[in-house]
Write a protein that holds these residues in place. Structure first.
Motif, mmCIF file in Angstrom:
data_model
loop_
_atom_site.group_PDB
_atom_site.id
_atom_site.type_symbol
_atom_site.label_atom_id
_atom_site.label_comp_id
_atom_site.label_asym_id
_atom_site.label_seq_id
_atom_site.Cartn_x
_atom_site.Cartn_y
_atom_site.Cartn_z
ATOM 1 N N LYS A 18 0.859 -1.187 0.000
ATOM 2 C CA LYS A 18 0.000 0.000 0.000
ATOM 3 C C LYS A 18 0.896 1.238 0.000
ATOM 4 O O LYS A 18 1.413 1.650 1.037
ATOM 5 C CB LYS A 18 -0.931 -0.016 1.210
ATOM 6 N N ALA A 19 1.099 1.818 -1.182
ATOM 7 C CA ALA A 19 1.970 2.985 -1.319
ATOM 8 C C ALA A 19 1.287 4.252 -0.833
ATOM 9 O O ALA A 19 1.935 5.161 -0.304
ATOM 10 C CB ALA A 19 2.403 3.146 -2.770
ATOM 11 N N VAL A 20 -0.026 4.343 -1.053
ATOM 12 C CA VAL A 20 -0.831 5.482 -0.590
ATOM 13 C C VAL A 20 -2.084 4.925 0.054
ATOM 14 O O VAL A 20 -2.766 4.074 -0.526
ATOM 15 C CB VAL A 20 -1.197 6.430 -1.759
ATOM 16 N N ASP A 21 -2.390 5.401 1.256
ATOM 17 C CA ASP A 21 -3.475 4.819 2.044
ATOM 18 C C ASP A 21 -4.504 5.875 2.431
ATOM 19 O O ASP A 21 -4.303 6.647 3.364
ATOM 20 C CB ASP A 21 -2.900 4.155 3.303
ATOM 21 N N SER A 22 -5.584 5.959 1.662
ATOM 22 C CA SER A 22 -6.745 6.789 1.981
ATOM 23 C C SER A 22 -6.372 8.244 2.303
ATOM 24 O O SER A 22 -6.695 8.775 3.363
ATOM 25 C CB SER A 22 -7.511 6.178 3.162
ATOM 26 N N VAL A 23 -5.702 8.879 1.332
ATOM 27 C CA VAL A 23 -5.260 10.267 1.509
ATOM 28 C C VAL A 23 -6.335 11.225 0.995
ATOM 29 O O VAL A 23 -6.867 11.043 -0.098
ATOM 30 C CB VAL A 23 -3.926 10.507 0.766
ATOM 31 N N SER A 24 -6.637 12.243 1.791
ATOM 32 C CA SER A 24 -7.605 13.271 1.407
ATOM 33 C C SER A 24 -7.028 14.655 1.714
ATOM 34 O O SER A 24 -6.460 14.878 2.781
ATOM 35 C CB SER A 24 -8.921 13.105 2.168
#
Length: 207
Positions: A18-24
């Motif tokens: 998981k390189a990016v996890d639920s970014v906002s």
């Protein structure tokens, strides 16, 4: 002004990692937003999803209230005009900040120096390869500009010059989202900073 770009629960997996996890986060129109974090934090992966290089595993990318998730920017230079005239036309007709051809061309020459295209200013777009055509798209007075570590390897004087040019581009109406490790530049340029670590956003706020 409102938000020009909204990133909602964006995630990217590479073969189980998981390189990016639920970014906002959101980018306010007309401002300069910085995306910072250590190497491997996921910053460039976020950029690549915004620009369409990588499709996200999950989440949404909203640009000017329209979903652009998974779409890719199509390069459309003015084929019969020189590289310099392509950029000058953006300054004249895109934002209409410049009312004379002379002023528009002076601005265009500055931008071409910054994007490494100045020596090709008299070329036609068709004479350049894809990497240079992408640079030309960025130089044509866009609504929003994504900059990924453009100050890497610059000495202090060159960094200061880059900061001033980025500020000038922003003052001419271009919203900027930048990845940068030079914290002096981030502090001098950004109204808002988003901090990533191990693929997650850990905080955001003023520098």
């Amino acid at each position: 002004m409102g938000n020009i770009l909204e990133i909602k629960d964006l995630s990217k997996n590479f073969k189980g990692l998981k390189a990016v996890d639920s970014v906002s986060f959101a980018v306010e129109e007309g401002g300069i937003t910085g995306l910072i974090g250590s190497n491997g934090a996921g910053k460039t992966t976020v950029f690549n999803m915004i620009s369409g290089v990588f499709p996200p595993t999950a989440g949404h990318i909203i640009y000017k209230n329209k979903e652009i998730t998974g779409t890719f920017q199509i390069m459309k230079p003015l084929a019969s005009m020189s590289v310099l005239d392509n950029v000058a036309s953006g300054a004249l007709y895109g934002r209409k900040k410049y009312k004379s051809v002379k002023e528009a061309k002076e601005y265009a020459e500055e931008i071409l120096h910054f994007t490494g295209l100045y020596e090709r200013k008299d070329w036609l777009p068709g004479e350049m390869g894809t990497p240079f055509k992408k640079r030309l798209e960025l130089a044509r007075d866009p609504d929003m500009l994504l900059l990924d570590e453009v100050m890497a390897g610059l000495n202090p004087t060159e960094t200061d010059e880059a900061v001033e040019l980025i500020r000038k581009i922003n003052e001419n109406g271009t919203t900027i989202l930048l990845i940068e490790h030079v914290m002096r530049a981030v502090a001098n340029l950004c109204q808002k900073v988003v901090v990533m670590h191990h693929g997650e956003k850990i905080t955001e706020g003023t520098p």
